[in-house]
Design a protein around this motif. Structure first.
Motif, PDB file in Angstrom:
ATOM      1  N   LYS A 144       0.844  -1.207   0.000  1.00 27.33           N
ATOM      2  CA  LYS A 144       0.000   0.000   0.000  1.00 27.33           C
ATOM      3  C   LYS A 144       0.873   1.248   0.000  1.00 27.33           C
ATOM      4  N   ALA A 145       0.403   2.291  -0.687  1.00 27.06           N
ATOM      5  CA  ALA A 145       1.135   3.562  -0.656  1.00 27.06           C
ATOM      6  C   ALA A 145       0.176   4.702  -0.330  1.00 27.06           C
ATOM      7  N   VAL A 146       0.644   5.602   0.523  1.00 24.05           N
ATOM      8  CA  VAL A 146      -0.128   6.791   0.908  1.00 24.05           C
ATOM      9  C   VAL A 146       0.424   7.997   0.151  1.00 24.05           C
ATOM     10  N   PHE A 147      -0.485   8.764  -0.431  1.00 22.45           N
ATOM     11  CA  PHE A 147      -0.123   9.988  -1.146  1.00 22.45           C
ATOM     12  C   PHE A 147      -0.776  11.162  -0.412  1.00 22.45           C
ATOM     13  N   PRO A 148      -0.028  11.876   0.427  1.00 24.84           N
ATOM     14  CA  PRO A 148      -0.640  13.013   1.126  1.00 24.84           C
ATOM     15  C   PRO A 148      -0.785  14.184   0.164  1.00 24.84           C
ATOM     16  N   PRO A 192       0.285  15.435 -14.708  1.00 27.62           N
ATOM     17  CA  PRO A 192       0.390  16.114 -13.417  1.00 27.62           C
ATOM     18  C   PRO A 192       1.341  15.399 -12.452  1.00 27.62           C
ATOM     19  N   LEU A 193       1.822  16.153 -11.507  1.00 24.50           N
ATOM     20  CA  LEU A 193       2.729  15.603 -10.494  1.00 24.50           C
ATOM     21  C   LEU A 193       2.191  14.299  -9.915  1.00 24.50           C
ATOM     22  N   ILE A 194       0.904  14.287  -9.564  1.00 24.76           N
ATOM     23  CA  ILE A 194       0.349  13.109  -8.902  1.00 24.76           C
ATOM     24  C   ILE A 194       0.438  11.877  -9.813  1.00 24.76           C
ATOM     25  N   GLN A 195       0.293  12.063 -11.118  1.00 23.23           N
ATOM     26  CA  GLN A 195       0.380  10.902 -12.021  1.00 23.23           C
ATOM     27  C   GLN A 195       1.806  10.364 -12.085  1.00 23.23           C
ATOM     28  N   HIS A 196       2.778  11.267 -12.067  1.00 22.68           N
ATOM     29  CA  HIS A 196       4.169  10.804 -12.062  1.00 22.68           C
ATOM     30  C   HIS A 196       4.407   9.845 -10.889  1.00 22.68           C
ATOM     31  N   VAL A 197       3.928  10.239  -9.704  1.00 23.84           N
ATOM     32  CA  VAL A 197       4.243   9.406  -8.536  1.00 23.84           C
ATOM     33  C   VAL A 197       3.366   8.153  -8.446  1.00 23.84           C
ATOM     34  N   VAL A 198       2.133   8.245  -8.948  1.00 18.94           N
ATOM     35  CA  VAL A 198       1.296   7.031  -8.995  1.00 18.94           C
ATOM     36  C   VAL A 198       1.930   6.022  -9.950  1.00 18.94           C
ATOM     37  N   ALA A 215      -3.671   5.118 -19.777  1.00 19.15           N
ATOM     38  CA  ALA A 215      -2.528   4.882 -18.878  1.00 19.15           C
ATOM     39  C   ALA A 215      -2.670   5.675 -17.582  1.00 19.15           C
ATOM     40  N   SER A 216      -3.541   6.687 -17.601  1.00 22.58           N
ATOM     41  CA  SER A 216      -3.711   7.495 -16.387  1.00 22.58           C
ATOM     42  C   SER A 216      -4.810   6.942 -15.479  1.00 22.58           C
ATOM     43  N   GLU A 217      -5.449   5.838 -15.889  1.00 23.55           N
ATOM     44  CA  GLU A 217      -6.533   5.294 -15.057  1.00 23.55           C
ATOM     45  C   GLU A 217      -5.987   4.315 -14.023  1.00 23.55           C
ATOM     46  N   ILE A 259       3.036  -1.594  -6.188  1.00 22.23           N
ATOM     47  CA  ILE A 259       2.017  -1.202  -5.191  1.00 22.23           C
ATOM     48  C   ILE A 259       0.632  -1.608  -5.694  1.00 22.23           C
ATOM     49  N   GLU A 260      -0.184  -2.130  -4.757  1.00 25.21           N
ATOM     50  CA  GLU A 260      -1.505  -2.648  -5.138  1.00 25.21           C
ATOM     51  C   GLU A 260      -2.644  -1.725  -4.710  1.00 25.21           C
ATOM     52  N   GLU A 261      -2.418  -0.956  -3.639  1.00 24.11           N
ATOM     53  CA  GLU A 261      -3.485  -0.077  -3.156  1.00 24.11           C
ATOM     54  C   GLU A 261      -2.947   1.339  -3.020  1.00 24.11           C
ATOM     55  N   PHE A 262      -3.695   2.302  -3.566  1.00 25.99           N
ATOM     56  CA  PHE A 262      -3.263   3.698  -3.657  1.00 25.99           C
ATOM     57  C   PHE A 262      -4.184   4.525  -2.762  1.00 25.99           C
ATOM     58  N   ILE A 263      -3.607   5.144  -1.753  1.00 29.66           N
ATOM     59  CA  ILE A 263      -4.423   5.846  -0.754  1.00 29.66           C
ATOM     60  C   ILE A 263      -4.122   7.338  -0.812  1.00 29.66           C
ATOM     61  N   PHE A 264      -5.119   8.133  -1.202  1.00 31.02           N
ATOM     62  CA  PHE A 264      -4.938   9.586  -1.258  1.00 31.02           C
ATOM     63  C   PHE A 264      -5.476  10.197   0.036  1.00 31.02           C
TER      64      PHE A 264
END
Ligand code: UTP
Length: 293
Positions: A11-15, A41-47, A97-99, A55-60
């Motif tokens: 799991k990864a947390v994106f604050p 966008p920045l957030i897509q780069h890191v996702v 690719a962004s989904e 990573i299997e679960e993405f937590i914003f």
């Protein structure tokens, strides 16, 4: 040698609940994390970095005015139909690719931006009792093998807690979390102390943490104390310091160019670096840059 007993990082947390004040007025309505570096966008780069790391679960961790961040990863049927009708198949690929797949994106709210530590605490229930990654979208690392992939490989050897680290100029230690270290071998340092934003004269080293962490769930016990630190904010670094001596704690000197996209200069530098390596426009960007000499 890999110790198979370490629980995997799934799991990864994106604050993403901060105010982005350094980019005002651009970020009055627009989340800082939606500002583009080259074509995404920045957030897509890191996702994408997290996806590549398995990573299997993405937590914003979101807040007010941040809905656009979740929408960005959604299926957009009208857009895809329009692109198809126009024969823009390469763009359809880019949009797809962004989904994020169904059931993989989770959101929790931080009602007030009380600090990074508080933002991470808001994800406690979604993480549960397992190690997890934290990725700050402000920090981009440009390298073929993503920074989180490098970190997970190191975690699989050492277990415990791991942060991404790099040297900063001594006169800038007051901008960063700085490490007090013991061993320093093969790019992995063992950490005995952490100080948030020390004055250059008091800094125990010049090694700083950038926005990539792998932490054990015990961090939540310390975050739950809601102690305020530097800047009157609940700092992640202060809670991490409480794990030192109780659990293994390492830093990885990652490979790649790091950009602090939370500052305007770092943001521009990242845009130049990422557009220069873009096969479509890279050569033209280079010509443009040369013309300014
Ligand atoms: P920053 O401190 O760089 O972001 O936090 P900021 O506060 O939004 O920006 P400035 O300093 O006002 O310009 C790093 C990351 O942590 C998130 C931010 O959204 C950013 O992605 N963050 C920060 C939170 O989610 N909550 C907070 O309370 C603070």
């Amino acid at each position: 040698m890999t110790n198979k007993n370490f629980k995997p990082v799934r799991k990864a947390v994106f604050p993403v609940a901060g105010l982005g004040t350094r980019f005002l007025p651009a970020t009055k309505e627009m989340p800082k994390e939606m500002l583009p570096i080259n074509d995404r966008p920045l957030i897509q780069h890191v996702v994408e970095e997290a996806k590549a790391a398995g990573i299997e679960e993405f937590i914003f961790v979101t807040g007010r005015h941040k809905n656009m961040l979740e929408e960005h990863f959604d299926f957009q049927p009208e857009l895809e139909q329009t692109l198809e009708a126009r024969g823009k198949y390469d763009m359809i690929e880019k949009v797809r690719a962004s989904e994020l797949p169904a059931g993989k994106l989770f959101c929790t709210r931080q009602p007030k931006p009380l600090g990074l530590g508080h933002a991470v605490w808001c994800a406690a229930k979604l993480i549960g009792d397992e190690p997890f990654a934290i990725i700050l979208p402000d920090d981009l690392v440009n390298h073929e093998e993503g920074c989180l992939t490098q970190m997970i490989n190191t975690y699989n050897e050492h277990g415990g807690n791991l942060v991404a680290v790099k040297d900063v100029p001594r006169d800038q230690t007051s901008k960063y979390g700085i490490l007090d270290i013991e061993d320093d071998k093969d790019g992995v340092v063992s950490i005995k102390g952490l100080v948030e934003k020390p004055d250059p004269a008091d800094a125990p080293s010049t090694l700083s943490i950038i926005g990539r962490y792998i932490l054990q769930p015990e961090i939540f016990t310390h975050l739950a104390a809601f102690e305020k630190g530097a800047g009157n904010e609940i700092q992640l670094t202060d809670a991490m310091a409480k794990l030192l001596g109780k659990q293994p704690f390492h830093g990885l000197r990652f490979e790649g160019d790091h950009f602090d996209c939370g500052s305007r200069l770092g943001f521009i530098a990242a845009n130049l670096a990422y557009s220069l390596k873009d096969p479509e426009i890279g050569a033209d960007v280079k010509t443009l840059m040369d013309s300014y000499k």
